[in-house]
Scaffold this motif. Structure first.
Motif, PDB file in Angstrom:
ATOM      1  N   PHE A   1      73.365  53.964  44.532  1.00 29.54           N
ATOM      2  CA  PHE A   1      72.486  53.670  43.388  1.00 29.54           C
ATOM      3  C   PHE A   1      73.116  54.262  42.120  1.00 29.54           C
ATOM      4  O   PHE A   1      73.104  55.483  41.931  1.00 29.54           O
ATOM      5  N   ASP A   2      73.677  53.371  41.301  1.00 28.04           N
ATOM      6  CA  ASP A   2      74.352  53.811  40.065  1.00 28.04           C
ATOM      7  C   ASP A   2      73.676  53.128  38.873  1.00 28.04           C
ATOM      8  O   ASP A   2      74.216  52.169  38.309  1.00 28.04           O
ATOM      9  N   PRO A   3      72.476  53.609  38.496  1.00 27.32           N
ATOM     10  CA  PRO A   3      71.770  52.962  37.381  1.00 27.32           C
ATOM     11  C   PRO A   3      72.366  53.383  36.043  1.00 27.32           C
ATOM     12  O   PRO A   3      73.156  54.327  35.988  1.00 27.32           O
TER      13      PRO A   3
ATOM     14  N   PHE B   1      73.644  43.536  43.882  1.00 23.16           N
ATOM     15  CA  PHE B   1      72.703  42.868  42.973  1.00 23.16           C
ATOM     16  C   PHE B   1      72.897  43.396  41.556  1.00 23.16           C
ATOM     17  O   PHE B   1      73.364  44.511  41.353  1.00 23.16           O
ATOM     18  N   ASP B   2      72.505  42.591  40.597  1.00 23.23           N
ATOM     19  CA  ASP B   2      72.503  43.042  39.194  1.00 23.23           C
ATOM     20  C   ASP B   2      71.787  41.948  38.385  1.00 23.23           C
ATOM     21  O   ASP B   2      71.621  40.824  38.871  1.00 23.23           O
ATOM     22  N   ILE B   3      71.376  42.301  37.161  1.00 24.78           N
ATOM     23  CA  ILE B   3      70.859  41.243  36.288  1.00 24.78           C
ATOM     24  C   ILE B   3      72.014  40.456  35.678  1.00 24.78           C
ATOM     25  O   ILE B   3      71.834  39.351  35.213  1.00 24.78           O
TER      26      ILE B   3
ATOM     27  N   GLY C   1      77.002  46.104  38.537  1.00 19.18           N
ATOM     28  CA  GLY C   1      77.884  46.092  37.357  1.00 19.18           C
ATOM     29  C   GLY C   1      79.189  45.382  37.612  1.00 19.18           C
ATOM     30  O   GLY C   1      79.230  44.199  37.942  1.00 19.18           O
ATOM     31  N   GLY C   2      80.318  46.112  37.501  1.00 17.80           N
ATOM     32  CA  GLY C   2      81.643  45.511  37.625  1.00 17.80           C
ATOM     33  C   GLY C   2      82.109  45.279  39.052  1.00 17.80           C
ATOM     34  O   GLY C   2      83.235  44.841  39.270  1.00 17.80           O
ATOM     35  N   GLY C   3      81.286  45.596  40.047  1.00 16.04           N
ATOM     36  CA  GLY C   3      81.603  45.241  41.430  1.00 16.04           C
ATOM     37  C   GLY C   3      82.588  46.161  42.137  1.00 16.04           C
ATOM     38  O   GLY C   3      83.178  45.774  43.145  1.00 16.04           O
TER      39      GLY C   3
ATOM     40  N   ARG D   1      81.735  51.642  34.223  1.00 14.57           N
ATOM     41  CA  ARG D   1      82.489  51.455  35.473  1.00 14.57           C
ATOM     42  C   ARG D   1      82.844  52.812  36.085  1.00 14.57           C
ATOM     43  O   ARG D   1      83.200  53.752  35.378  1.00 14.57           O
ATOM     44  N   ILE D   2      82.775  52.902  37.413  1.00 12.86           N
ATOM     45  CA  ILE D   2      83.116  54.170  38.063  1.00 12.86           C
ATOM     46  C   ILE D   2      84.428  54.007  38.837  1.00 12.86           C
ATOM     47  O   ILE D   2      84.797  52.899  39.219  1.00 12.86           O
ATOM     48  N   PRO D   3      85.128  55.117  39.085  1.00  6.43           N
ATOM     49  CA  PRO D   3      86.412  55.005  39.780  1.00  6.43           C
ATOM     50  C   PRO D   3      86.224  54.568  41.236  1.00  6.43           C
ATOM     51  O   PRO D   3      85.322  55.047  41.930  1.00  6.43           O
TER      52      PRO D   3
HETATM   53  C1  SAM Z   1      76.014  52.056  35.410  1.00  4.01           C
HETATM   54  S1  SAM Z   1      76.076  50.295  35.547  1.00  4.01           S
HETATM   55  C2  SAM Z   1      76.794  50.069  37.130  1.00  4.01           C
HETATM   56  C3  SAM Z   1      78.273  50.254  37.063  1.00  4.01           C
HETATM   57  C4  SAM Z   1      78.991  49.926  38.351  1.00  4.01           C
HETATM   58  N1  SAM Z   1      78.731  50.892  39.386  1.00  4.01           N
HETATM   59  C5  SAM Z   1      80.480  49.809  38.072  1.00  4.01           C
HETATM   60  O1  SAM Z   1      81.247  50.705  38.456  1.00  4.01           O
HETATM   61  O2  SAM Z   1      80.895  48.822  37.428  1.00  4.01           O
HETATM   62  C6  SAM Z   1      74.395  49.874  35.763  1.00  4.01           C
HETATM   63  C7  SAM Z   1      74.095  48.391  35.960  1.00  4.01           C
HETATM   64  O3  SAM Z   1      72.676  48.263  36.109  1.00  4.01           O
HETATM   65  C8  SAM Z   1      72.301  46.958  35.686  1.00  4.01           C
HETATM   66  N2  SAM Z   1      70.828  46.966  35.468  1.00  4.01           N
HETATM   67  C9  SAM Z   1      70.131  47.614  34.526  1.00  4.01           C
HETATM   68  N3  SAM Z   1      68.808  47.389  34.672  1.00  4.01           N
HETATM   69  C10 SAM Z   1      68.669  46.579  35.751  1.00  4.01           C
HETATM   70  C11 SAM Z   1      67.538  46.007  36.429  1.00  4.01           C
HETATM   71  N4  SAM Z   1      66.298  46.231  36.017  1.00  4.01           N
HETATM   72  N5  SAM Z   1      67.770  45.222  37.517  1.00  4.01           N
HETATM   73  C12 SAM Z   1      69.043  44.985  37.947  1.00  4.01           C
HETATM   74  N6  SAM Z   1      70.140  45.505  37.356  1.00  4.01           N
HETATM   75  C13 SAM Z   1      69.966  46.296  36.275  1.00  4.01           C
HETATM   76  C14 SAM Z   1      73.129  46.755  34.430  1.00  4.01           C
HETATM   77  O4  SAM Z   1      73.290  45.387  34.155  1.00  4.01           O
HETATM   78  C15 SAM Z   1      74.448  47.466  34.804  1.00  4.01           C
HETATM   79  O5  SAM Z   1      75.424  46.544  35.224  1.00  4.01           O
END
Ligand code: SAM
Length: 489
Positions: A357-359, A323-325, A305-307, A279-281
């Motif tokens: 983009f926060d992968p 979007f997210d998985i 991720g956490g939205g 999660r990011i601030p």
């Molecule tokens: C670093 S986290 C994002 C955190 C978010 N910015 C937050 O503050 O909560 C990266 C996210 O990428 C998602 N993810 C990883 N591979 C993915 C893919 N191929 N397609 C969609 N989402 C993916 C993970 O489920 C994870 O929630």
């Protein structure tokens, strides 16, 4: 018709154990002993009944059952009198899907009970009304229909279920207001929530939140107000700040506004985003929006991720597609999408003004993300170094193709080095991926770097014990995290 008494099932959703009267059963047993005749028991054959409240009469794992709709006391009396076969009437002559018809079956049972036998007590009726209201979030059963079935006046049903209905309406309204603020069309909200577009427009146009100011001036805090409206905190904050300038919003949120390129925030602001691995601030997102977007702009958060990005977009009146998985009920705005370097699927029709983009940072938090993924749709954190780099490159190419000249790419990542148990002097650069590599890939895929902002993680996360171990082994960890901001070149 007659059936074996052992083939019938006492379903406690239809008739709860607490509602059974021993006195009535005993009276029926005595009546049977002197030759009394009882009307047939009303039954219904059902399927899709794997885990109902059945008695031991139904073999485990059997998915069908014949449940008693009316005549539970007679059934017990027959059993106690040793009678094996009993007269029954079927309600519907075809088996019904139990899960789909649970409420209808419950009401049919209730209706039978109103007219004869051990009448349903007001307590039973209230329970039934509340069960139905709870399992009917779309409010298909009106108060008047329930009143008719249960043999009471509508006002009584209102008092029994008004709290449930209010919560359901507020919950649904919260989803509608959230999606509306993030820029979803009425059509899409209607598809997601399952109510018609006209109703959606009434809710989004007519809901009045002027009371928030009054509640604040009476000394209530935002947590109280969120509970009062049955809303999440982020939405209440968004409503409170609506119409203010970005700078005023920073001030009201208690966030200092940095005008330099070091954005260090000791910890995440718990009010926004869910607790999520990586999660990011919220402040980091807010600064990005402040400098690189304006109200009404469209933000894309491909790995949400956490939205936190959508929460901050809501606060700052930007639109957002996430979007997210990993999707979940409390985050209706995060849509399922598995990004894959093999396909060029781009699920967004409107072109974004900014992509946040926060992968996953290569294999950091691999285990946590794996738990949220499936084998067929893995998180990129489980990729090899080569596949991970290839993925980032293909995503940046795809994004370039699907954006406009003015779109900003905001890419958050950190140096990854195999420092875990390796002294700094022994690290192998072939195993690492650094911000310089990402910079190179951005340039190669048509994105021109405009800013590099350092957003370090807090070093307080390292325990004294860890630091001691690292000192002993001369291990050099990393708390750096960098936001690369690029324009299309
Ligand atoms: C670093 S986290 C994002 C955190 C978010 N910015 C937050 O503050 O909560 C990266 C996210 O990428 C998602 N993810 C990883 N591979 C993915 C893919 N191929 N397609 C969609 N989402 C993916 C993970 O489920 C994870 O929630």
């Amino acid at each position: 018709m007659e059936v074996n008494i052992a083939d019938l099932t006492w379903d406690q959703f239809i008739y709860p154990r607490g509602g059974k009267s021993e006195k009535t059963v005993n009276a029926y047993v005595e009546a049977l002993a002197i030759g009394a005749q009882f009307p047939p028991i009303k039954i219904q054959r059902v399927f899709n009944y794997a885990e109902g409240d059945q008695t031991t009469d139904l073999p485990a794992g059997r998915h069908g059952a014949t449940i008693i709709l009316d005549g539970i006391h007679r059934w017990f009396a027959f059993k106690e009198s040793g009678i094996k076969k009993i007269p029954v009437v079927e309600w519907k002559d075809k088996p019904l899907d139990y899960e789909k018809n649970k409420v209808v079956l419950l009401l049919e049972g209730a209706e039978c009970n109103i007219s004869h036998g051990d009448r349903l007590s007001p307590g039973d009726k209230k329970r039934i009304a509340r069960e139905i209201a709870t399992s009917d979030p779309e409010c298909k059963w009106t108060e008047s229909a329930l009143a008719e079935k249960l043999g009471v006046i509508q006002q009584t049903v209102n008092t029994w279920i008004s709290d449930i209905r209010a919560r359901q309406k507020a919950g649904r309204n919260t989803v509608i207001l959230r999606l509306n603020r993030l820029g979803w069309t009425q059509e899409k909200i209607s598809e997601t929530v399952g109510i018609n577009q006209q109703r959606i427009s009434q809710i989004t146009n007519n809901t009045n939140f002027s009371e928030i100011g009054n509640l604040l001036s009476q000394g209530h805090d935002m947590d109280y107000i969120a509970r009062h409206y049955h809303m999440d905190l982020a939405l209440v904050w968004a409503l409170r700040l609506e119409g203010k300038t970005d700078q005023e919003k920073f001030k009201e949120l208690g966030w200092g506004l940095r005008t330099w390129d070091q954005w260090y925030f000791n910890e995440c602001d718990e009010r926004f985003g869910d607790d999520w691995p990586g999660r990011i601030p919220a402040q980091l997102v807010a600064h990005t929006l402040f400098f690189f977007t304006k109200p009404g702009d469209i933000v894309l958060d491909p790995m949400a991720g956490g939205g936190v990005v959508s929460d901050v977009c809501m606060l700052f009146e930007r639109k957002c597609q996430s979007f997210d998985i990993a999707t979940r009920d409390n985050r209706p705005e995060i849509q399922y999408h598995h990004w894959d370097s093999q396909d060029n699927d781009w699920p967004i029709t409107r072109k974004a003004d900014l992509i946040f983009f926060d992968p996953p940072y290569y294999i950091k938090k691999e285990k946590a993300y794996r738990e949220k993924a499936t084998e067929e749709t893995p998180s990129i954190s489980s990729y090899s170094k080569e596949s991970y780099e290839k993925f980032i490159e293909s995503f940046l190419i795809l994004a370039h193709k699907n954006t406009k000249e003015t779109t900003r790419m905001v890419f958050l990542n950190a140096d990854w080095r195999d420092f875990e148990s390796t002294p700094a002097s022994k690290e192998n650069p072939d195993n690492s991926i650094t911000i310089f590599d990402y910079h190179r890939v951005l340039s190669k895929t048509g994105w021109k770097l405009t800013h590099r902002i350092e957003c370090p993680l807090s070093s307080e996360r390292l325990s004294g014990h860890q630091v001691q171990k690292m000192q002993d082994k001369r291990i050099l960890g990393t708390v750096g995290r960098t936001l690369l901001i690029a324009k299309r070149s």
